[in-house]
Motif scaffolding. Structure first.
Motif, PDB file in Angstrom:
ATOM      1  N   UNK A   1      23.863   7.367  36.473  1.00  0.00           N
ATOM      2  CA  UNK A   1      25.283   7.322  36.132  1.00  0.00           C
ATOM      3  C   UNK A   1      25.451   7.078  34.627  1.00  0.00           C
ATOM      4  N   UNK A   2      26.373   7.801  34.021  1.00  0.00           N
ATOM      5  CA  UNK A   2      26.579   7.700  32.572  1.00  0.00           C
ATOM      6  C   UNK A   2      27.810   6.841  32.277  1.00  0.00           C
ATOM      7  N   UNK A   3      27.658   5.953  31.293  1.00  0.00           N
ATOM      8  CA  UNK A   3      28.744   5.089  30.841  1.00  0.00           C
ATOM      9  C   UNK A   3      28.998   5.404  29.366  1.00  0.00           C
TER      10      UNK A   3
ATOM     11  N   UNK B   1      35.072  10.305  34.890  1.00  0.00           N
ATOM     12  CA  UNK B   1      34.822  11.649  34.368  1.00  0.00           C
ATOM     13  C   UNK B   1      34.122  12.551  35.369  1.00  0.00           C
ATOM     14  N   UNK B   2      33.223  12.013  36.168  1.00  0.00           N
ATOM     15  CA  UNK B   2      32.528  12.833  37.168  1.00  0.00           C
ATOM     16  C   UNK B   2      32.247  12.000  38.409  1.00  0.00           C
ATOM     17  N   UNK B   3      32.335  12.686  39.551  1.00  0.00           N
ATOM     18  CA  UNK B   3      31.947  12.100  40.831  1.00  0.00           C
ATOM     19  C   UNK B   3      30.845  12.986  41.410  1.00  0.00           C
ATOM     20  N   UNK B   4      29.747  12.398  41.811  1.00  0.00           N
ATOM     21  CA  UNK B   4      28.664  13.174  42.412  1.00  0.00           C
ATOM     22  C   UNK B   4      29.075  13.694  43.778  1.00  0.00           C
TER      23      UNK B   4
ATOM     24  N   UNK C   1      29.476  11.393  46.527  1.00  0.00           N
ATOM     25  CA  UNK C   1      30.532  10.402  46.309  1.00  0.00           C
ATOM     26  C   UNK C   1      30.072   9.171  45.533  1.00  0.00           C
ATOM     27  N   UNK C   2      28.959   9.275  44.841  1.00  0.00           N
ATOM     28  CA  UNK C   2      28.590   8.199  43.926  1.00  0.00           C
ATOM     29  C   UNK C   2      29.203   8.490  42.565  1.00  0.00           C
ATOM     30  N   UNK C   3      29.319   7.461  41.749  1.00  0.00           N
ATOM     31  CA  UNK C   3      29.953   7.589  40.448  1.00  0.00           C
ATOM     32  C   UNK C   3      29.008   8.318  39.494  1.00  0.00           C
ATOM     33  N   UNK C   4      29.481   9.434  38.934  1.00  0.00           N
ATOM     34  CA  UNK C   4      28.640  10.214  38.041  1.00  0.00           C
ATOM     35  C   UNK C   4      28.778   9.813  36.583  1.00  0.00           C
ATOM     36  N   UNK C   5      30.026   9.651  36.123  1.00  0.00           N
ATOM     37  CA  UNK C   5      30.265   9.266  34.737  1.00  0.00           C
ATOM     38  C   UNK C   5      31.615   8.574  34.649  1.00  0.00           C
ATOM     39  N   UNK C   6      31.667   7.498  33.860  1.00  0.00           N
ATOM     40  CA  UNK C   6      32.900   6.746  33.648  1.00  0.00           C
ATOM     41  C   UNK C   6      32.958   6.379  32.175  1.00  0.00           C
ATOM     42  N   UNK C   7      34.182   6.316  31.623  1.00  0.00           N
ATOM     43  CA  UNK C   7      34.300   6.133  30.171  1.00  0.00           C
ATOM     44  C   UNK C   7      35.529   5.322  29.817  1.00  0.00           C
ATOM     45  N   UNK C   8      35.424   4.587  28.702  1.00  0.00           N
ATOM     46  CA  UNK C   8      36.607   4.033  28.064  1.00  0.00           C
ATOM     47  C   UNK C   8      37.331   5.185  27.375  1.00  0.00           C
TER      48      UNK C   8
END
Length: 461
Positions: free
Chosen positions: A94-96, A118-121, A124-131
């Protein structure tokens, strides 16, 4: 004739053969193209199964992190638009991202932070999340005030609206808005002029004093920033932390250490601080004006010799022809102390008092120190100019009116300033005598800085 017929038949046969070959080749090409199309479709499905669904083209939707378990790789978020709460697990892949698109650490994504998914695998796992740069965060905020009825918070004088669903977090747990104390240090997160989350970075607890009878009218101090007159069964709201604690009155007193825990009540039994009384402090005075008269509790004393004073509160006065009167309250709680006093002429020109750190302002007309203990004093008489000094770093706020009141009682400039302001709000000003060590100079300077900030805040208001 036979020959012509044979040639015609041969030509027809060749034409039929070529036509059959062409159809076979076309069928082969069609078959190959169909095969490639099927393979491409299968490859796309495989890619979809292995990659993530890109959400960057979707309309911006912001989420607040309400729970983040970095050990179990689990994150719970709530949509700011719908209020829907969503739970995700994430992996090492997962990318932060920070708000500039660079990589960030997963632990930076703590409760209260506002983010974009930003992305969901596909699983249904979290792929990318960002500020995102569309949100803002103010951290380490101590200059604030809140009006819960108006759903408003002022940050450094700028008003913001509290969202109807604003969340407060303290040590990772959700709290009510009423849990935010006046002296807390906050992290605040919002969009535009709306605050969506408040995180209590440094909280507060309550100190309760029990069996106060012997010490009522005396003074209690914690560290170098909190001084208060003892009242019956008094309580004090304090920033969390560890404090040096001392109390003194009528020849009795002692010192120790107390820890204030967030959202907890810490009780001190003052019977444990009586000590073997009455205790006496040997005080040496150094008055820098020939012919000056020193009084203690209204009685003239010979300031050229050490004086023994009982632990507790005493009134000091120094008078000399051509100089303004100098009066202070002295809180004695140490075996030994030295106080040096410098008087200023009535012409309005203040005499030098140590280094530049000790120079006065319009609101800080007196500078005081001592070599063998902490001092914090406020004028309790007229507006005369006077001071004391010791060492190279000392001095404190002494302004206000003749009762020693501060002009900025409602200031919330900082946790320490608010508490010092509460202490200065008493009509009883004080000098605190400490032990024989001179280590107090650095900590006293911190108190000076805090009180100066309080003074400036009051002037700006």
């Amino acid at each position: 004739m036979k020959r012509k017929i044979t040639m015609i038949i041969t030509l027809l046969f060749v034409m039929l053969l070529c036509s059959a070959c062409g159809m076979a080749r076309k069928d082969s090409i069609t078959a190959r193209e169909s095969s490639r199309s099927t393979a491409a479709a299968n490859q796309t499905d495989a890619d979809k199964a292995q990659s993530t669904a890109d959400l960057t083209d979707q309309p911006d939707e912001f989420y607040m992190i309400v729970k983040h378990d970095t050990v179990s790789y689990q994150m719970t978020l709530v949509s700011l638009d719908s209020g829907e709460q969503i739970f995700y697990e994430y992996t090492d892949g997962t990318e932060f991202f920070d708000k500039y698109g660079g990589y960030a650490l997963s632990r930076d994504f703590s409760e209260g932070r506002l983010v974009e998914i930003q992305r969901i695998n596909s699983n249904d796992t979290l792929g990318a999340v960002a500020f995102t740069d569309q949100t803002w965060d103010y951290e380490g905020v101590h200059n604030y005030s809140m009006d819960l009825e108006k759903r408003r918070i002022d940050l450094a004088g700028t008003p913001y609206r509290l969202d109807p669903n604003v969340k407060v977090f303290s040590e990772g747990e959700e709290k009510e808005l009423t849990a935010v104390g006046d002296s807390d240090v906050l992290n605040v997160y919002g969009i535009g002029r709306t605050v969506y989350a408040i995180v209590v970075e440094t909280g507060h607890g309550t100190l309760a004093l029990a069996n106060t009878e012997l010490f009522e009218g005396g003074w209690v101090n914690l560290g170098t920033k909190v001084y208060a007159k003892v009242t019956r069964d008094m309580t004090m709201e304090l920033p969390e932390g560890i404090y040096d604690f001392s109390v003194a009155n009528d020849g009795y007193g002692d010192s120790g250490e107390v820890r204030i825990r967030r959202d907890k009540v810490t009780t001190i039994d003052l019977n444990d601080y009586k000590g073997e009384g009455p205790k006496l402090c040997r005080v040496t005075f150094d008055v820098g004006v020939a012919g000056a008269v020193l009084t203690v509790d209204g009685k003239k004393v010979n300031h050229k010799k050490p004086i023994e004073l009982r632990y507790g509160v005493h009134t000091l006065g120094v008078y000399a022809d051509g100089y303004d009167a100098w009066t202070r309250q002295l809180v004695v709680n140490s075996p030994k102390a030295k106080i040096e006093i410098l008087l200023s002429a009535q012409t309005g020109t203040e005499s030098a008092s140590g280094t530049d750190d000790e120079k006065s302002t319009d609101k800080d007309e007196n500078t005081e120190n001592q070599e063998n203990g902490n001092t914090n004093q406020t004028s309790t008489g007229g507006r005369g100019k006077a001071g004391t000094k010791a060492g190279s770093r000392a001095g404190t706020y002494t302004g206000g009116d003749s009762s020693g009141q501060s002009d900025s009682d409602n200031s919330n400039d900082s946790a320490s300033s608010a508490l010092a302001n509460a202490a200065l709000g008493s009509s009883l000003a004080n000098i605190i005598t400490g032990g024989e060590s001179t280590d107090y100079l650095d900590t006293l300077s911190d108190l000076v800085d805090s009180l100066d900030r309080l003074n400036r805040s009051g002037n700006s208001d």
